[in-house]
Design a protein around this motif. Structure first.
Motif, mmCIF file in Angstrom:
data_model
loop_
_atom_site.group_PDB
_atom_site.id
_atom_site.type_symbol
_atom_site.label_atom_id
_atom_site.label_comp_id
_atom_site.label_asym_id
_atom_site.label_seq_id
_atom_site.Cartn_x
_atom_site.Cartn_y
_atom_site.Cartn_z
ATOM 1 N N GLY A 62 0.825 -1.214 0.000
ATOM 2 C CA GLY A 62 0.000 0.000 0.000
ATOM 3 C C GLY A 62 0.855 1.257 0.000
ATOM 4 O O GLY A 62 1.682 1.455 0.893
ATOM 5 N N GLY A 63 0.649 2.078 -1.017
ATOM 6 C CA GLY A 63 1.407 3.334 -1.134
ATOM 7 C C GLY A 63 0.519 4.528 -0.861
ATOM 8 O O GLY A 63 0.529 5.506 -1.606
ATOM 9 N N GLY A 64 -0.283 4.448 0.212
ATOM 10 C CA GLY A 64 -1.091 5.604 0.635
ATOM 11 C C GLY A 64 -0.298 6.408 1.654
ATOM 12 O O GLY A 64 0.938 6.380 1.685
ATOM 13 N N ILE A 97 -7.091 17.139 2.316
ATOM 14 C CA ILE A 97 -6.974 16.696 3.703
ATOM 15 C C ILE A 97 -6.329 17.812 4.522
ATOM 16 O O ILE A 97 -5.636 18.667 3.982
ATOM 17 C CB ILE A 97 -6.183 15.381 3.885
ATOM 18 C CG1 ILE A 97 -4.792 15.479 3.303
ATOM 19 C CG2 ILE A 97 -6.915 14.212 3.319
ATOM 20 C CD1 ILE A 97 -3.952 14.266 3.662
ATOM 21 N N GLN A 98 -6.604 17.750 5.809
ATOM 22 C CA GLN A 98 -5.983 18.709 6.715
ATOM 23 C C GLN A 98 -4.806 18.010 7.367
ATOM 24 O O GLN A 98 -4.970 16.936 7.935
ATOM 25 C CB GLN A 98 -6.979 19.121 7.789
ATOM 26 C CG GLN A 98 -8.264 19.705 7.225
ATOM 27 C CD GLN A 98 -9.230 20.055 8.332
ATOM 28 O OE1 GLN A 98 -8.916 20.826 9.222
ATOM 29 N NE2 GLN A 98 -10.420 19.479 8.286
ATOM 30 N N ARG A 160 -5.196 15.908 -1.492
ATOM 31 C CA ARG A 160 -4.675 14.602 -1.090
ATOM 32 C C ARG A 160 -3.555 14.130 -2.019
ATOM 33 O O ARG A 160 -2.529 13.622 -1.591
ATOM 34 C CB ARG A 160 -5.842 13.618 -1.119
ATOM 35 C CG ARG A 160 -5.565 12.317 -0.506
ATOM 36 C CD ARG A 160 -6.732 11.383 -0.788
ATOM 37 N NE ARG A 160 -6.321 10.058 -0.455
ATOM 38 C CZ ARG A 160 -6.307 9.586 0.771
ATOM 39 N NH1 ARG A 160 -6.730 10.328 1.762
ATOM 40 N NH2 ARG A 160 -5.883 8.381 1.019
ATOM 41 N N THR A 182 0.038 -3.113 -8.906
ATOM 42 C CA THR A 182 0.384 -4.446 -8.399
ATOM 43 C C THR A 182 -0.437 -4.725 -7.144
ATOM 44 O O THR A 182 -0.102 -4.258 -6.054
ATOM 45 C CB THR A 182 1.904 -4.502 -8.078
ATOM 46 O OG1 THR A 182 2.614 -4.046 -9.229
ATOM 47 C CG2 THR A 182 2.350 -5.896 -7.727
ATOM 48 N N LYS A 183 -1.515 -5.442 -7.328
ATOM 49 C CA LYS A 183 -2.409 -5.700 -6.192
ATOM 50 C C LYS A 183 -1.985 -6.972 -5.471
ATOM 51 O O LYS A 183 -1.873 -8.034 -6.090
ATOM 52 C CB LYS A 183 -3.843 -5.835 -6.714
ATOM 53 C CG LYS A 183 -4.825 -6.063 -5.616
ATOM 54 C CD LYS A 183 -6.243 -5.973 -6.078
ATOM 55 C CE LYS A 183 -7.131 -6.176 -4.862
ATOM 56 N NZ LYS A 183 -8.510 -6.059 -5.115
ATOM 57 N N VAL A 235 -20.316 10.692 2.470
ATOM 58 C CA VAL A 235 -19.753 12.025 2.245
ATOM 59 C C VAL A 235 -19.683 12.338 0.744
ATOM 60 O O VAL A 235 -19.337 11.479 -0.062
ATOM 61 C CB VAL A 235 -18.363 12.161 2.928
ATOM 62 C CG1 VAL A 235 -17.349 11.176 2.390
ATOM 63 C CG2 VAL A 235 -17.808 13.575 2.816
ATOM 64 N N ARG A 237 -17.555 14.415 -1.762
ATOM 65 C CA ARG A 237 -16.238 15.081 -1.785
ATOM 66 C C ARG A 237 -16.136 15.902 -3.061
ATOM 67 O O ARG A 237 -16.352 15.397 -4.160
ATOM 68 C CB ARG A 237 -15.119 14.052 -1.702
ATOM 69 C CG ARG A 237 -15.218 13.212 -0.450
ATOM 70 C CD ARG A 237 -14.042 12.295 -0.274
ATOM 71 N NE ARG A 237 -12.949 12.987 0.410
ATOM 72 C CZ ARG A 237 -11.819 12.394 0.766
ATOM 73 N NH1 ARG A 237 -11.620 11.128 0.501
ATOM 74 N NH2 ARG A 237 -10.877 13.068 1.380
ATOM 75 N N LEU A 330 -18.850 6.222 4.496
ATOM 76 C CA LEU A 330 -17.830 6.288 5.553
ATOM 77 C C LEU A 330 -17.876 5.001 6.376
ATOM 78 O O LEU A 330 -18.926 4.618 6.888
ATOM 79 C CB LEU A 330 -18.055 7.512 6.436
ATOM 80 C CG LEU A 330 -17.732 8.842 5.747
ATOM 81 C CD1 LEU A 330 -18.152 10.023 6.607
ATOM 82 C CD2 LEU A 330 -16.246 8.946 5.416
ATOM 83 N N ASP A 351 -4.962 3.023 8.374
ATOM 84 C CA ASP A 351 -6.362 2.599 8.389
ATOM 85 C C ASP A 351 -6.511 1.082 8.490
ATOM 86 O O ASP A 351 -7.552 0.588 8.920
ATOM 87 C CB ASP A 351 -7.074 3.064 7.105
ATOM 88 C CG ASP A 351 -7.583 4.496 7.215
ATOM 89 O OD1 ASP A 351 -7.327 5.143 8.246
ATOM 90 O OD2 ASP A 351 -8.239 4.961 6.263
ATOM 91 N N ALA A 352 -5.515 0.332 8.078
ATOM 92 C CA ALA A 352 -5.596 -1.129 8.189
ATOM 93 C C ALA A 352 -5.662 -1.536 9.659
ATOM 94 O O ALA A 352 -6.238 -2.565 10.003
ATOM 95 C CB ALA A 352 -4.382 -1.775 7.519
ATOM 96 N N ALA A 361 -10.331 14.916 11.345
ATOM 97 C CA ALA A 361 -9.318 15.006 10.281
ATOM 98 C C ALA A 361 -8.002 14.361 10.700
ATOM 99 O O ALA A 361 -6.936 14.945 10.535
ATOM 100 C CB ALA A 361 -9.101 16.476 9.905
ATOM 101 N N GLY A 363 -7.171 10.688 10.212
ATOM 102 C CA GLY A 363 -6.778 9.384 9.653
ATOM 103 C C GLY A 363 -5.415 9.427 8.994
ATOM 104 O O GLY A 363 -4.541 8.591 9.267
ATOM 105 N N ALA A 367 -1.792 7.986 10.293
ATOM 106 C CA ALA A 367 -1.039 7.044 9.447
ATOM 107 C C ALA A 367 0.393 7.555 9.242
ATOM 108 O O ALA A 367 1.349 6.773 9.225
ATOM 109 C CB ALA A 367 -1.753 6.871 8.105
#
Ligand SMILES: Cc1cc2nc3c(=O)[nH]c(=O)nc-3n(C[C@H](O)[C@H](O)[C@H](O)COP(=O)(O)OP(=O)(O)OC[C@H]3O[C@@H](n4cnc5c(N)ncnc54)[C@H](O)[C@@H]3O)c2cc1C
Length: 477
Positions: A62-64, A97-98, A160, A182-183, A235, A237, A330, A351-352, A361, A363, A367
């Motif tokens: 995960g590249g978040g 995002i804040q 974001r 690549t999942k 939500v 967005r 959500l 989040d995982a 604000a 999450g 992370a």
């Protein structure tokens, strides 16, 4: 390609091919092989030295926000990092995002590029408003600058994708390897192996599961199917460009950044400027009506306008300029007993591990803290055998905090969404008493953003200091 994969697979491919090739082709392939090997060796040399002489191969799923943050801090600690990301590219998903001081101070230390810092808007005031007419219930005129004075770091409102890009660029500079599109579908936790849908395999000393709210890694750790649960809220967005609204009041609201949150019955709305004050990010929360199983969908701008028609006229005027709108269900999850496996080579972050609704604000901020913390701890180990102790330390430091922020965020739902009536009137008159610093808030306050106990705990957190304290009290054996 991941360090271990490139060597083995390329050698194997050359060996298989060599039996059928002419000597000239063989020589050509050998030259290519030498060039590739040199390139890989050079990239490894570019990495910072392992802080304590122990270099791990770390696979991040995960590249978040969390995965990218962990990749930077792990690389800065001298480890070899590979990020595996399902998305084909970093793309705009959702609005802004804040980034609050607890995370902004980490981004500063990581040396994100100038273009990252200039893409942010910096809110001056923070205003909590009544939905129907925009009356200010509570205001902090000096919000962003005040937080900077108190906690030594800025508050950024930012798109974001700009955050992701800033983190990604820095990670690339540090030699982190990326595999987009690549999942990950299979994970052998104890073996440190992950496999993609296309059959690519990666192996590391440590796997960090940073695959977000819909985490596959979490299911593997729990050993059972585990789906996020709907919160009952949905939500919209939205991003509105300043140039798409008429010059005057509306455009000025975008170019003079401030944070606005409107409280309404079963709903709330949030707005702040992003992209250096050239666009407005809007989030409108309402009761969820998407069918079970549908988490994200293009929404109807007309329906949205109708729902918020009787709200603050300025909000309604902004909504008149919305052409495309996304709806997101959500979700949240129950707390789990552990974020790490027994062997001590697999850990969940972001989040995982501790998803939270975005009403404080936090999450992404949490992370980012997770990513910094795991990377900093791993900078202290001197041998692979200390990995289980390192993960245990990470869990002790992060689990209670992550889950507490998630619970506090959920409390804000009740506080924001009161229907008109005695409870709402009591809330509004309490807020009004303290608005604009008319009185100093001295004890626990239900609006967590400004609570004198919660706010310093949240925004004053410094992952570097916390890791130093943890190591001092429990040094690695
Ligand atoms: C409306 C809304 C507003 C928000 N506002 C804020 C805010 O203002 N401030 C804030 O701090 N937070 C905010 N958040 C929360 C924040 O977006 C998340 O908490 C944060 O992104 C979590 O980071 P993460 O790295 O854990 O997960 P993500 O950022 O979701 O990253 C997970 C990554 O893993 C990838 N992935 C998933 N499965 C796989 C797989 N099997 N293989 C490979 N890759 C995979 C995904 O593609 C994704 O890139 C908001 C959230 C919402 C919904």
């Amino acid at each position: 390609m991941g360090g271990r994969r490139l060597g083995d697979q390329t050698k194997q491919a050359l060996a298989t091919a060599s039996s059928n090739l002419s000597p000239i082709t063989m020589k050509f392939l050998a030259n290519i092989w030498t060039i590739l090997s040199n390139l890989v060796a050079q990239r490894q040399d570019d990495l910072p030295d392992a802080t304590n002489g122990c270099r791990l191969d770390i696979i991040i799923v995960g590249g978040g926000m969390g995965g990218l943050s962990a990749s930077i801090q792990c690389a800065l600690s001298g480890h070899h990092v590979t990020v595996i990301e399902a998305a084909r590219e970093l793309a705009e998903t959702g609005a802004g995002i804040q980034v609050t001081p607890n995370a902004a101070k980490l981004l500063k230390r990581w040396g994100l590029s100038e273009s990252f810092w200039s893409s942010a808007a910096r809110p001056s005031s923070m205003n909590f408003r009544r939905y129907s007419d925009g009356t200010i219930l509570f205001r902090e005129q000096d919000y962003g600058p005040g937080l900077k004075r108190k906690y030594g770091s800025e508050t950024l409102n930012i798109s974001r994708v700009d955050v992701q890009k800033g983190l990604y660029d820095r990670a690339k500079e540090l030699g982190v390897e990326f595999h987009f599109g690549t999942k990950v579908v299979e994970i052998d936790m104890d073996g440190g192996r992950v496999k993609s849908a296309a059959g690519l395999e990666f192996k590391g000393d440590l796997v960090i599961g940073a695959d977000g709210i819909w985490s596959r890694c979490r299911e593997v750790l729990l050993g059972k199917e585990d789906h996020p649960e709907a919160t009952g809220d949905l939500v919209y967005r939205i991003i509105i460009n300043a140039e798409d609204v008429p010059a005057g009041e509306l455009r000025d609201k975008i170019t003079n950044p401030e944070l606005n949150i409107w409280f309404g019955p079963d709903c709330h709305a949030v707005s702040y400027s992003i992209r250096s004050g050239t666009a407005l990010g809007l989030g409108l929360v309402r009761p969820d009506d998407l069918p079970p199983g549908v988490s994200k969908k293009e929404g109807s701008a007309e329906e949205m306008r109708e729902l918020f028609r009787n709200w603050d006229p300025i909000l309604a005027r902004f909504l008149d300029h919305v052409k495309v709108v996304e709806t997101w269900k959500l979700m949240h999850r129950q707390e789990v007993e552990t974020w790490i496996n027994d062997k001590g080579n697999f850990v969940l972050i972001g989040d995982a591990s501790h998803p939270m609704i975005p009403y404080l604000a936090q999450g992404a901020n949490s992370a980012i803290e997770d990513g910094a913390t795991i990377g900093l701890i791993l900078g202290k180990i001197t041998s692979k055998s200390q990995l289980p102790q390192a993960l245990q330390m990470f869990q002790t430091m992060r689990k209670a905090r992550g889950e507490a922020v998630a619970r506090e965020s959920l409390k804000m739902r009740t506080f924001y969404h009161m229907r008109d009536g005695p409870e709402q009137q009591e809330r509004d008159s309490l807020l009004e008493k303290y608005s604009d610093s008319k009185r100093t808030i001295e004890e626990k306050f239900p609006l967590s953003w400004v609570c004198p106990i919660f706010q310093p705990w949240l925004f004053g957190y410094d992952a570097n200091i916390e890791v130093e304290k943890a190591i001092e009290s429990s040094p690695f054996a």
